[in-house]
Design a protein around this motif. Structure first.
Motif, PDB file in Angstrom:
ATOM      1  N   LYS A  84       0.698  -1.107   0.191  1.00 28.93           N
ATOM      2  CA  LYS A  84       0.057   0.130  -0.036  1.00 28.93           C
ATOM      3  C   LYS A  84       0.930   1.071  -0.065  1.00 28.93           C
ATOM      4  N   GLY A  85       2.158   1.053   0.034  1.00 25.13           N
ATOM      5  CA  GLY A  85       3.117   2.116  -0.162  1.00 25.13           C
ATOM      6  C   GLY A  85       3.300   2.865   1.453  1.00 25.13           C
ATOM      7  N   ARG A  86       2.982   2.077   2.539  1.00 24.80           N
ATOM      8  CA  ARG A  86       3.187   2.679   3.711  1.00 24.80           C
ATOM      9  C   ARG A  86       4.573   2.142   4.128  1.00 24.80           C
ATOM     10  N   VAL A  87       5.322   2.800   5.127  1.00 25.49           N
ATOM     11  CA  VAL A  87       6.711   2.578   5.544  1.00 25.49           C
ATOM     12  C   VAL A  87       6.440   1.786   6.729  1.00 25.49           C
ATOM     13  N   LEU A  88       6.928   0.604   7.014  1.00 22.83           N
ATOM     14  CA  LEU A  88       7.201   0.012   8.357  1.00 22.83           C
ATOM     15  C   LEU A  88       8.506   0.097   8.915  1.00 22.83           C
ATOM     16  N   MET A  89       8.448   0.358  10.060  1.00 19.78           N
ATOM     17  CA  MET A  89       9.870   0.782  10.764  1.00 19.78           C
ATOM     18  C   MET A  89       9.552   0.314  12.269  1.00 19.78           C
ATOM     19  N   ALA A  90      10.538  -0.601  12.618  1.00 19.79           N
ATOM     20  CA  ALA A  90      10.712  -1.063  14.098  1.00 19.79           C
ATOM     21  C   ALA A  90      11.278  -0.081  14.864  1.00 19.79           C
ATOM     22  N   ASP A  91      11.006   0.117  16.142  1.00 20.83           N
ATOM     23  CA  ASP A  91      11.566   0.800  17.090  1.00 20.83           C
ATOM     24  C   ASP A  91      11.483   0.064  18.195  1.00 20.83           C
ATOM     25  N   GLY A  92      12.831  -0.503  18.688  1.00 21.21           N
ATOM     26  CA  GLY A  92      13.056  -1.236  19.814  1.00 21.21           C
ATOM     27  C   GLY A  92      12.766  -0.456  20.896  1.00 21.21           C
ATOM     28  N   ALA A  93      13.244   0.721  21.157  1.00 22.02           N
ATOM     29  CA  ALA A  93      12.924   1.265  22.340  1.00 22.02           C
ATOM     30  C   ALA A  93      11.374   1.609  22.788  1.00 22.02           C
ATOM     31  N   GLN A  94      10.714   1.971  21.782  1.00 23.37           N
ATOM     32  CA  GLN A  94       9.346   1.931  22.186  1.00 23.37           C
ATOM     33  C   GLN A  94       8.650   0.787  22.022  1.00 23.37           C
ATOM     34  N   GLY A  95       9.211  -0.370  21.775  1.00 27.51           N
ATOM     35  CA  GLY A  95       8.450  -1.597  21.676  1.00 27.51           C
ATOM     36  C   GLY A  95       7.377  -1.622  20.565  1.00 27.51           C
ATOM     37  N   VAL A  96       7.529  -0.863  19.513  1.00 25.76           N
ATOM     38  CA  VAL A  96       6.576  -0.899  18.530  1.00 25.76           C
ATOM     39  C   VAL A  96       7.019  -0.897  17.015  1.00 25.76           C
ATOM     40  N   VAL A  97       6.082  -1.292  16.187  1.00 23.59           N
ATOM     41  CA  VAL A  97       6.303  -0.932  14.656  1.00 23.59           C
ATOM     42  C   VAL A  97       5.767   0.182  14.304  1.00 23.59           C
ATOM     43  N   HIS A  98       6.322   1.259  13.734  1.00 24.49           N
ATOM     44  CA  HIS A  98       5.595   2.511  13.283  1.00 24.49           C
ATOM     45  C   HIS A  98       5.066   2.095  11.857  1.00 24.49           C
ATOM     46  N   ILE A  99       3.878   2.384  11.680  1.00 18.43           N
ATOM     47  CA  ILE A  99       3.233   2.275  10.143  1.00 18.43           C
ATOM     48  C   ILE A  99       2.886   3.593   9.775  1.00 18.43           C
ATOM     49  N   LEU A 100       3.921   3.996   8.970  1.00 16.80           N
ATOM     50  CA  LEU A 100       3.779   5.401   8.404  1.00 16.80           C
ATOM     51  C   LEU A 100       2.959   5.470   7.217  1.00 16.80           C
ATOM     52  N   ASP A 101       1.828   6.286   7.150  1.00 20.23           N
ATOM     53  CA  ASP A 101       1.211   6.367   5.868  1.00 20.23           C
ATOM     54  C   ASP A 101       1.543   7.679   5.313  1.00 20.23           C
ATOM     55  N   LEU A 102       2.278   7.797   4.507  1.00 20.09           N
ATOM     56  CA  LEU A 102       2.823   9.160   3.781  1.00 20.09           C
ATOM     57  C   LEU A 102       1.537   9.882   3.077  1.00 20.09           C
ATOM     58  N   GLU A 103       0.488   9.065   2.750  1.00 22.63           N
ATOM     59  CA  GLU A 103      -0.365   9.790   1.969  1.00 22.63           C
ATOM     60  C   GLU A 103      -1.299  10.609   2.942  1.00 22.63           C
ATOM     61  N   SER A 104      -1.811   9.848   3.873  1.00 27.37           N
ATOM     62  CA  SER A 104      -2.506  10.318   4.920  1.00 27.37           C
ATOM     63  C   SER A 104      -1.799  10.871   5.959  1.00 27.37           C
ATOM     64  N   ARG A 105      -0.609  10.827   6.101  1.00 29.35           N
ATOM     65  CA  ARG A 105       0.334  11.589   6.851  1.00 29.35           C
ATOM     66  C   ARG A 105       0.130  11.312   8.322  1.00 29.35           C
ATOM     67  N   LYS A 106      -0.094  10.026   8.657  1.00 29.51           N
ATOM     68  CA  LYS A 106      -0.432   9.484  10.096  1.00 29.51           C
ATOM     69  C   LYS A 106       0.779   8.369  10.205  1.00 29.51           C
ATOM     70  N   ASP A 107       0.947   8.288  11.626  1.00 26.72           N
ATOM     71  CA  ASP A 107       1.905   7.589  12.333  1.00 26.72           C
ATOM     72  C   ASP A 107       1.077   6.495  13.220  1.00 26.72           C
ATOM     73  N   ARG A 108       1.016   5.320  12.703  1.00 31.00           N
ATOM     74  CA  ARG A 108       0.356   4.302  13.652  1.00 31.00           C
ATOM     75  C   ARG A 108       1.249   3.568  14.463  1.00 31.00           C
ATOM     76  N   ARG A 109       1.199   3.290  15.609  1.00 34.27           N
ATOM     77  CA  ARG A 109       2.183   2.576  16.448  1.00 34.27           C
ATOM     78  C   ARG A 109       1.692   1.436  16.922  1.00 34.27           C
TER      79      ARG A 109
END
Length: 212
Positions: A84-109
């Motif tokens: 879908k063109g979303r960027v998935l990025m793991a963040d070990g310190a936060q214990g989450v995977v960021h799902i960055l939707d560049l179209e809607s400009r939202k960050d889901r943790r």
């Protein structure tokens, strides 16, 4: 930053210098056609939304009790772009995977829950159907979630002495397998989309062409 202090510094400051030009980073360098090129940097919510910091946004943060200028990530690792063109990025310190939707400009943790709760995610990848796979160094496992982010399975051990030592980079292969780099065992582990161990190869100290 305190809005009042920001306002005082704004009006007391001398004429602003010209905005700094963004870095022109690309590989290979011109005149060769660029294969990799810097497009943008995302560090804060303001960056994600494509807006510049202003006195108004500072006042809005103060009113809402938020901080759109604070960093979104603490310890970001592997990056993957899904179908879908979303960027998935793991963040070990936060214990989450960021799902960055560049179209809607939202960050889901995404943190998972229950057996699928993420502890110290290192990498995330998705298959063409939208299923999510995460390597988790917190409990030395690989976890899988459906396109709806519901927990599907967890792989920790397999036959013999098989168990992850420290799962790191992870990717979905063209063959339809989940490939995981195990930094402690110095090997690559292949798993099926339904969580079955398939094989381990390039193991350090054991196989030809082993990883150091």
């Amino acid at each position: 930053m305190n809005p009042l202090i920001f306002a005082l510094s704004l009006f007391a400051a001398p004429a602003a210098a010209a905005p700094k030009a963004p870095p022109q980073l690309e590989f290979p360098t011109p005149p060769e056609p660029a294969r990799i090129k810097w497009v943008r940097t995302i560090k804060t919510a303001d960056d994600l939304k494509g807006r510049k910091r202003s006195l108004l946004s500072g006042l809005a943060d103060s009113f809402l009790g938020s901080d759109s200028a604070s960093a979104l990530f603490d310890r970001p690792y592997g990056v993957w772009v899904d179908a879908k063109g979303r960027v998935l990025m793991a963040d070990g310190a936060q214990g989450v995977v960021h799902i960055l939707d560049l179209e809607s400009r939202k960050d889901r943790r995404f943190a998972g829950d229950g057996e699928g709760a993420l502890k110290s995610p290192v990498a995330a990848a998705a298959d063409p159907a939208g299923n999510l796979y995460v390597s988790d160094a917190g409990d030395n496992s690989v976890k899988a979630f459906g396109h709806d982010l519901k927990f599907r399975w967890k792989l920790e051990r397999w036959e013999g002495d098989g168990s992850f030592g420290r799962p790191a980079a992870l990717a979905w292969s063209p063959k339809g397998e989940v490939l995981v780099v195990d930094a402690a065992r110095r090997s690559i582990v292949a798993a099926s989309p339904d969580g079955r161990f398939l094989r381990e190869f390039l193991r350090g100290g054991k196989d030809d062409g082993a990883l150091g």
